[in-house]
Design a protein around this motif. Structure first.
Motif, PDB file in Angstrom:
ATOM      1  N   GLN A 152       0.505  -1.229   0.096  1.00 25.95           N
ATOM      2  CA  GLN A 152       0.032   0.233   0.005  1.00 25.95           C
ATOM      3  C   GLN A 152       0.902   1.167  -0.036  1.00 25.95           C
ATOM      4  O   GLN A 152       0.562   2.335  -0.699  1.00 25.95           O
ATOM      5  CB  GLN A 152      -0.964  -0.075   1.270  1.00 25.95           C
ATOM      6  N   TRP A 153       1.806   1.180   0.805  1.00 21.59           N
ATOM      7  CA  TRP A 153       2.736   2.200   0.730  1.00 21.59           C
ATOM      8  C   TRP A 153       3.457   2.685  -0.666  1.00 21.59           C
ATOM      9  O   TRP A 153       3.525   3.699  -0.776  1.00 21.59           O
ATOM     10  CB  TRP A 153       3.957   2.259   1.880  1.00 21.59           C
ATOM     11  N   ARG A 154       3.862   1.602  -1.116  1.00 20.38           N
ATOM     12  CA  ARG A 154       4.557   1.768  -2.702  1.00 20.38           C
ATOM     13  C   ARG A 154       3.435   2.286  -3.588  1.00 20.38           C
ATOM     14  O   ARG A 154       3.771   3.083  -4.415  1.00 20.38           O
ATOM     15  CB  ARG A 154       5.057   0.415  -3.063  1.00 20.38           C
ATOM     16  N   GLU A 155       2.053   1.907  -3.357  1.00 19.22           N
ATOM     17  CA  GLU A 155       1.093   2.520  -4.238  1.00 19.22           C
ATOM     18  C   GLU A 155       0.822   3.875  -3.885  1.00 19.22           C
ATOM     19  O   GLU A 155       0.651   4.771  -5.132  1.00 19.22           O
ATOM     20  CB  GLU A 155      -0.435   1.593  -4.272  1.00 19.22           C
ATOM     21  N   LEU A 156       0.901   4.084  -2.677  1.00 24.87           N
ATOM     22  CA  LEU A 156       0.593   5.543  -2.650  1.00 24.87           C
ATOM     23  C   LEU A 156       1.788   6.596  -3.126  1.00 24.87           C
ATOM     24  O   LEU A 156       1.181   7.606  -3.327  1.00 24.87           O
ATOM     25  CB  LEU A 156       0.506   5.698  -0.956  1.00 24.87           C
ATOM     26  N   ALA A 157       2.973   6.221  -2.946  1.00 28.63           N
ATOM     27  CA  ALA A 157       3.990   6.842  -3.600  1.00 28.63           C
ATOM     28  C   ALA A 157       4.163   8.354  -3.002  1.00 28.63           C
ATOM     29  O   ALA A 157       4.099   9.161  -3.777  1.00 28.63           O
ATOM     30  CB  ALA A 157       4.191   6.941  -5.024  1.00 28.63           C
ATOM     31  N   LEU A 158       4.304   8.357  -1.781  1.00 28.88           N
ATOM     32  CA  LEU A 158       4.199   9.573  -1.146  1.00 28.88           C
ATOM     33  C   LEU A 158       5.404  10.112  -0.525  1.00 28.88           C
ATOM     34  O   LEU A 158       6.397   9.483  -0.298  1.00 28.88           O
ATOM     35  CB  LEU A 158       3.305   9.640   0.146  1.00 28.88           C
ATOM     36  N   ARG A 159       5.748  11.739  -0.508  1.00 31.37           N
ATOM     37  CA  ARG A 159       6.758  12.127   0.001  1.00 31.37           C
ATOM     38  C   ARG A 159       6.253  13.046   1.022  1.00 31.37           C
ATOM     39  O   ARG A 159       5.276  13.550   1.094  1.00 31.37           O
ATOM     40  CB  ARG A 159       7.287  12.683  -1.123  1.00 31.37           C
ATOM     41  N   SER A 160       7.330  13.560   2.012  1.00 32.27           N
ATOM     42  CA  SER A 160       6.865  14.414   3.090  1.00 32.27           C
ATOM     43  C   SER A 160       6.413  15.747   2.357  1.00 32.27           C
ATOM     44  O   SER A 160       6.934  16.213   1.499  1.00 32.27           O
ATOM     45  CB  SER A 160       8.174  14.705   3.961  1.00 32.27           C
ATOM     46  N   GLY A 161       5.155  16.272   3.064  1.00 32.37           N
ATOM     47  CA  GLY A 161       4.658  17.351   2.434  1.00 32.37           C
ATOM     48  C   GLY A 161       3.415  17.130   1.479  1.00 32.37           C
ATOM     49  O   GLY A 161       2.824  17.935   1.138  1.00 32.37           O
ATOM     50  N   ASP A 162       3.236  15.913   0.889  1.00 31.12           N
ATOM     51  CA  ASP A 162       2.220  15.381  -0.001  1.00 31.12           C
ATOM     52  C   ASP A 162       1.099  15.180   0.706  1.00 31.12           C
ATOM     53  O   ASP A 162       0.916  15.078   2.068  1.00 31.12           O
ATOM     54  CB  ASP A 162       2.273  14.117  -0.540  1.00 31.12           C
ATOM     55  N   THR A 163      -0.256  15.466   0.205  1.00 33.46           N
ATOM     56  CA  THR A 163      -1.543  14.955   0.807  1.00 33.46           C
ATOM     57  C   THR A 163      -1.874  14.040   0.637  1.00 33.46           C
ATOM     58  O   THR A 163      -1.651  13.128  -0.383  1.00 33.46           O
ATOM     59  CB  THR A 163      -2.663  16.372   0.253  1.00 33.46           C
ATOM     60  N   LEU A 164      -2.683  13.595   1.675  1.00 30.71           N
ATOM     61  CA  LEU A 164      -3.429  12.045   1.506  1.00 30.71           C
ATOM     62  C   LEU A 164      -4.628  12.263   2.219  1.00 30.71           C
ATOM     63  O   LEU A 164      -5.013  13.086   2.853  1.00 30.71           O
ATOM     64  CB  LEU A 164      -2.646  11.249   2.124  1.00 30.71           C
ATOM     65  N   GLY A 165      -5.358  11.028   1.987  1.00 30.64           N
ATOM     66  CA  GLY A 165      -6.664  10.898   2.740  1.00 30.64           C
ATOM     67  C   GLY A 165      -6.665   9.942   3.904  1.00 30.64           C
ATOM     68  O   GLY A 165      -5.623   8.887   3.649  1.00 30.64           O
ATOM     69  N   LEU A 166      -7.550  10.010   5.063  1.00 36.00           N
ATOM     70  CA  LEU A 166      -7.327   8.914   6.090  1.00 36.00           C
ATOM     71  C   LEU A 166      -8.909   8.653   6.126  1.00 36.00           C
ATOM     72  O   LEU A 166      -9.794   9.651   6.366  1.00 36.00           O
ATOM     73  CB  LEU A 166      -7.053   9.716   7.524  1.00 36.00           C
ATOM     74  N   ARG A 167      -9.335   7.462   6.015  1.00 33.40           N
ATOM     75  CA  ARG A 167     -10.474   6.827   6.320  1.00 33.40           C
ATOM     76  C   ARG A 167     -10.512   6.078   7.765  1.00 33.40           C
ATOM     77  O   ARG A 167      -9.583   5.332   7.858  1.00 33.40           O
ATOM     78  CB  ARG A 167     -10.942   5.969   5.341  1.00 33.40           C
ATOM     79  N   ILE A 168     -11.598   6.256   8.329  1.00 35.06           N
ATOM     80  CA  ILE A 168     -11.883   5.497   9.684  1.00 35.06           C
ATOM     81  C   ILE A 168     -13.173   4.932   9.847  1.00 35.06           C
ATOM     82  O   ILE A 168     -14.230   5.845   9.415  1.00 35.06           O
ATOM     83  CB  ILE A 168     -11.584   6.639  10.781  1.00 35.06           C
ATOM     84  N   ARG A 169     -13.331   3.938  10.169  1.00 34.24           N
ATOM     85  CA  ARG A 169     -14.612   3.235  10.307  1.00 34.24           C
ATOM     86  C   ARG A 169     -15.265   3.894  11.538  1.00 34.24           C
ATOM     87  O   ARG A 169     -14.461   4.255  12.635  1.00 34.24           O
ATOM     88  CB  ARG A 169     -14.689   1.813  10.720  1.00 34.24           C
ATOM     89  N   HIS A 170     -16.547   4.140  11.757  1.00 37.71           N
ATOM     90  CA  HIS A 170     -17.355   4.933  12.660  1.00 37.71           C
ATOM     91  C   HIS A 170     -17.086   4.267  14.096  1.00 37.71           C
ATOM     92  O   HIS A 170     -16.753   4.718  15.235  1.00 37.71           O
ATOM     93  CB  HIS A 170     -18.466   5.303  12.207  1.00 37.71           C
ATOM     94  N   GLU A 171     -17.095   2.680  13.844  1.00 42.74           N
ATOM     95  CA  GLU A 171     -17.200   1.938  15.362  1.00 42.74           C
ATOM     96  C   GLU A 171     -15.603   2.137  15.813  1.00 42.74           C
ATOM     97  O   GLU A 171     -15.392   1.667  17.017  1.00 42.74           O
ATOM     98  CB  GLU A 171     -17.422   0.480  15.018  1.00 42.74           C
ATOM     99  N   ASP A 172     -14.694   2.242  14.940  1.00 42.59           N
ATOM    100  CA  ASP A 172     -13.272   2.530  15.765  1.00 42.59           C
ATOM    101  C   ASP A 172     -12.764   3.861  16.325  1.00 42.59           C
ATOM    102  O   ASP A 172     -11.826   3.755  16.745  1.00 42.59           O
ATOM    103  CB  ASP A 172     -12.329   2.048  14.269  1.00 42.59           C
ATOM    104  N   ALA A 173     -13.923   4.815  16.171  1.00 44.03           N
ATOM    105  CA  ALA A 173     -13.551   5.965  16.726  1.00 44.03           C
ATOM    106  C   ALA A 173     -14.191   6.087  18.100  1.00 44.03           C
ATOM    107  O   ALA A 173     -15.473   6.108  18.158  1.00 44.03           O
ATOM    108  CB  ALA A 173     -14.082   7.357  15.921  1.00 44.03           C
TER     109      ALA A 173
END
Length: 384
Positions: free
Chosen positions: A358-379
């Protein structure tokens, strides 16, 4: 759930595996223990036969003092210790039929490993099996100083188990082990506890020990049992902020309730700072009046509950999950996972995990934007 500070009860279903008739339930009836002027809170606790209780807490929480009290090295300050049908409270250590693995191996340096293993209760009936399971045969004629820390801990574990003790006490069994050897010894110990089904109390400050070894987990802080339950209950639904910290919850976000509504049979809280909304929490709230607009809460989120994704996938919003935009601060490899340290637009920091692929697919560097998804039951919402 309110914190259990003065008295706490721990119970669980009886296990379907018992090694023999010697296994018995451990009951602490109004037990108070202490050293010098320090005393614990009063605790009522029930541990079913053959199960393992892991007590999690920082140094000074009273964990080792409790073990020494169970073993009879320290007198009880109040209450009773019962193991099966026996009252252990008045018995000296040698009459309690307890196996004790100390934080340091405590082997006799002038004795061979073979003689160290024969010391104590003196029972040798099951020593052969332990020699094979723990791979001790090559070291029997050696002395403790000739072994590594991990090897000495294996010897200490075998010595605690010989003679079929009715109760096994383990004091920080991995503290003296090199990090690379710790997972292997932890797996060995987990297999032994499952196989022997001896009633066991293990104390540790490492949440991983509690998650992997405990049938039941208790959280100790300053002699108070804050919460007790299954590993899933402790790590996914901590009762309060101190418990969440001890359980290693990575994201603890202090927020204010901005609005409270009810939609589709669920409570909905808009959480944020002052007038800035951060997210809408959905779930079932306890019947407490203080959760009105203006109330302070803490949102507890384990790093593994945050699913990183490309920022472009956040639109349209997913009603089944919380969706947050974030900026990557840094990413570090932690064994089989990558830990992503992220910043939210509101100023909060978020920790998330990603698998290598997953990290390779995201191909992110410091300063890049991304999304975070969270199941309601995990909050998980903590009421301050």
């Amino acid at each position: 759930m309110a914190a259990l500070t003065q008295r706490a009860v721990l119970a669980a279903p009886t296990p379907n595996r018992l090694a023999n008739g010697a296994a018995g339930a451990l009951r602490l009836n109004g037990l108070q223990w202490g050293i010098g002027a320090w005393r614990s809170a009063v605790v009522d606790l029930q541990l079913p036969p053959g199960q393992t209780l892991v007590l999690l807490g920082h140094n000074g929480a009273g964990k080792s003092a409790l073990l020494d009290t169970l073993a009879g090295f320290l007198p009880t300050r109040a209450g009773q210790i019962q193991l099966g049908a026996r009252d252990l409270t008045p018995l000296p250590p040698e009459k309690r039929r307890i196996g004790y693995m100390f934080q340091r191996d405590a082997l006799f340096p002038h004795w061979t490993i073979a003689r160290n293993l024969q010391f104590g209760r003196g029972a040798r009936d099951d020593l052969d099996a332990l020699l094979d399971v723990l791979d001790l045969r090559p070291w029997l004629n050696q002395y403790p100083h000739q072994l590594s820390g991990g090897q000495r801990q294996r010897v200490a574990l075998a010595r605690a188990l010989v003679g079929a003790p009715e109760l096994l006490l383990l004091d920080e069994p991995f503290s003296a082990i090199d990090p690379e050897a710790r997972p292997g010894l932890r797996r060995t110990l987990a297999a032994l506890l499952r196989e022997r089904a001896v009633t066991t109390v293990l104390v540790t400050h490492d949440p991983m020990d509690a998650r992997l070894l405990g049938d039941l987990v208790g959280v100790l802080d300053g002699g108070h049992l804050l919460q007790a339950g299954t590993p899933q209950q402790i790590f996914e639904r901590p009762a309060d902020l101190p418990t969440a910290r001890l359980a290693g919850v990575d994201n603890l976000w202090p927020l204010r309730v901005l609005a409270r509504t009810r939609i589709g049979g669920q409570d909905v809280l808009t959480l944020g700072f002052e007038e800035q909304a951060v997210l809408d929490w959905r779930g079932t709230l306890p019947a407490v009046p203080e959760l009105q607009p203006g109330a302070q809460v803490t949102l507890a989120l384990r790093a593994e509950a945050l699913q990183p994704c490309p920022a472009s996938t956040l639109n349209p919003p997913d009603d089944d999950r919380l969706s947050l935009a974030a900026t990557l601060i840094e990413a570090r490899c932690e064994g089989p996972l990558w830990r992503l340290r992220c910043a939210l637009p509101c100023g909060l920091e978020a920790q998330a995990y990603a698998l290598p692929a997953q990290w390779r697919e995201l191909a992110l560097r410091s300063g890049d934007t991304l999304g975070l998804r969270i199941r309601h039951e995990d909050a998980h919402l903590l009421i301050c």
